[in-house]
Design an enzyme around this catalytic site. Structure first.
Site, mmCIF file in Angstrom:
data_model
loop_
_atom_site.group_PDB
_atom_site.id
_atom_site.type_symbol
_atom_site.label_atom_id
_atom_site.label_comp_id
_atom_site.label_asym_id
_atom_site.label_seq_id
_atom_site.Cartn_x
_atom_site.Cartn_y
_atom_site.Cartn_z
ATOM 1 N N GLY A 254 0.831 -1.192 0.000
ATOM 2 C CA GLY A 254 0.000 0.000 0.000
ATOM 3 C C GLY A 254 0.866 1.243 0.000
ATOM 4 N N HIS A 274 13.236 11.960 5.206
ATOM 5 C CA HIS A 274 14.078 12.950 4.533
ATOM 6 C C HIS A 274 13.767 13.077 3.043
ATOM 7 C CE1 HIS A 274 17.645 10.417 2.774
ATOM 8 N NE2 HIS A 274 16.505 9.787 2.630
#
Length: 365
Positions: A254, A274
């Site tokens: 998913g 990040h």
């Protein structure tokens, strides 16, 4: 099988050595004329491409079984002997390879990491970051600085992760490079943080599953869930079965922008946050907050940018994020603010001997 744990030097010692190394480099830059120091910095780009060429040609693999003379190595690789000598001359001067008195080339401790079969291999990192695809983006760094936006969508017609999904040659090369990056932090991570205290770990964006399989192989108990996009984890179930972890480790698919598996005691985000802007990172964290029980925690494994002005890996990678993604590296305060806006409280930061730290956060009360 789990890898044999390597002894990680104490963090204070590594920091002291880093200070010493950076200090010597700074002294050198200040002693030579400014234009010479700048020219030397420019030449490091040439060296990077030379190492990339060695990785692409498979030189380290060809020397795996022992030294080879130039003519023999050139025949094995199918390259021009004179050009090979010129490439090796540069790499030998930086100890990437060495040459014996009889002229034969051989591996060094540095080039061992260019072998494709090394326990910690950097070959795939050099192949990706030295590729024409990646270099094309970095030639537009000035444009990214002008606009504050990634140059990828304009050059490729879509954001990087969409492009990687649609062009699996690039996507697979990137995935292999990121797996290599992960192996660099494995031992420092386990030396610094105890993952065995959690009954169920969910690795969100877990990719090829290298971290979670390593955790379960090192712990007698515990279960895990690797969660990622369907096209990323296609081969994982077979690998998990081969490792004998089918009863303890499962795969779910998913998007972490929509929903993540429920029931975890800890949710790992390694090298994920990040990659995204604050708004996108907050969306990921809020999705996780919805799935988590009140006593669960999230473990963000990322670089925490230092406040000093010395060189640091995070400062390089931060520009990589600017050029090729929507994300950024963050300071401790920036992480605190991001987590607070997402419904979490940062409880502690555990530094490691690698550039990454483990940021442990829990749902805000």
């Amino acid at each position: 099988m789990a890898s044999t744990p390597a002894k990680v030097p104490p963090l204070p010692l590594l920091r002291a050595l880093g200070w010493f190394r950076d200090g010597l480099a700074a002294v050198h830059r200040r002693l030579v004329p400014g234009h010479i120091a700048l020219l030397e910095l420019n030449m490091t780009g040439f060296l990077t491409q030379a190492i990339n060429a060695a990785a692409e040609l498979g030189i380290a693999d060809a020397l795996r079984d022992g030294p080879r003379k130039p003519e023999e190595l050139a025949r094995t690789l199918g390259v021009d002997e004179d050009a090979l000598r010129r490439l090796m001359r540069l790499l030998i001067s930086f100890d990437v390879f060495t040459q014996r008195r009889n002229g034969a080339y051989t591996l060094t401790g540095i080039s061992q990491a260019l072998r494709s079969d090394a326990e910690v291999t950097l070959r795939d990192i050099f192949l990706f970051f030295g590729s024409g695809f990646h270099r094309k983006h970095w030639t537009h760094l000035a444009d990214a600085v002008r606009t504050g936006h990634s140059v990828g969508p304009a050059l490729d017609g879509m954001p990087f992760f969409e492009y990687a999904a649609a062009h699996r040659d690039i996507g697979d090369m990137f995935d292999r490079a990121m797996t290599s990056v992960s192996t660099l932090s494995t031992e420092p991570l386990f030396a610094a943080y105890d993952f065995g205290r959690f009954d169920t770990l969910v690795d969100v964006g877990g990719g090829h599953g290298s971290l979670l399989t390593e955790i379960l192989e090192r712990t007698a108990a515990g279960r895990g869930i690797i969660f990622d996009l369907p096209e990323v984890v296609t081969e994982l179930p077979a690998q998990i079965t081969k490792l004998g972890l089918a009863e303890r480790l499962s795969v779910q698919t998913g998007s972490f922008f929509e929903a993540v598996p429920k029931g975890g005691d800890a949710y790992i985000l390694k090298h994920i946050i990040h990659d995204w802007s604050d708004a996108e990172a907050e969306r990921i964290l809020r999705t996780m907050r919805t799935a988590m029980e009140p006593d669960a925690c999230v473990l963000i494994i990322d670089i925490v940018l230092p406040g000093h002005q010395r060189p640091h890996a995070g400062k390089f990678i931060d520009l990589e994020m600017l050029v090729n993604a929507t994300g950024r590296e963050r300071t401790e305060q920036e992480f605190r603010n991001l987590l607070a806006r997402s419904g979490f409280t940062l409880t502690r930061i555990v530094p490691t001997a690698a550039p990454e730290s483990v940021l442990e956060a829990r749902p805000a009360r």
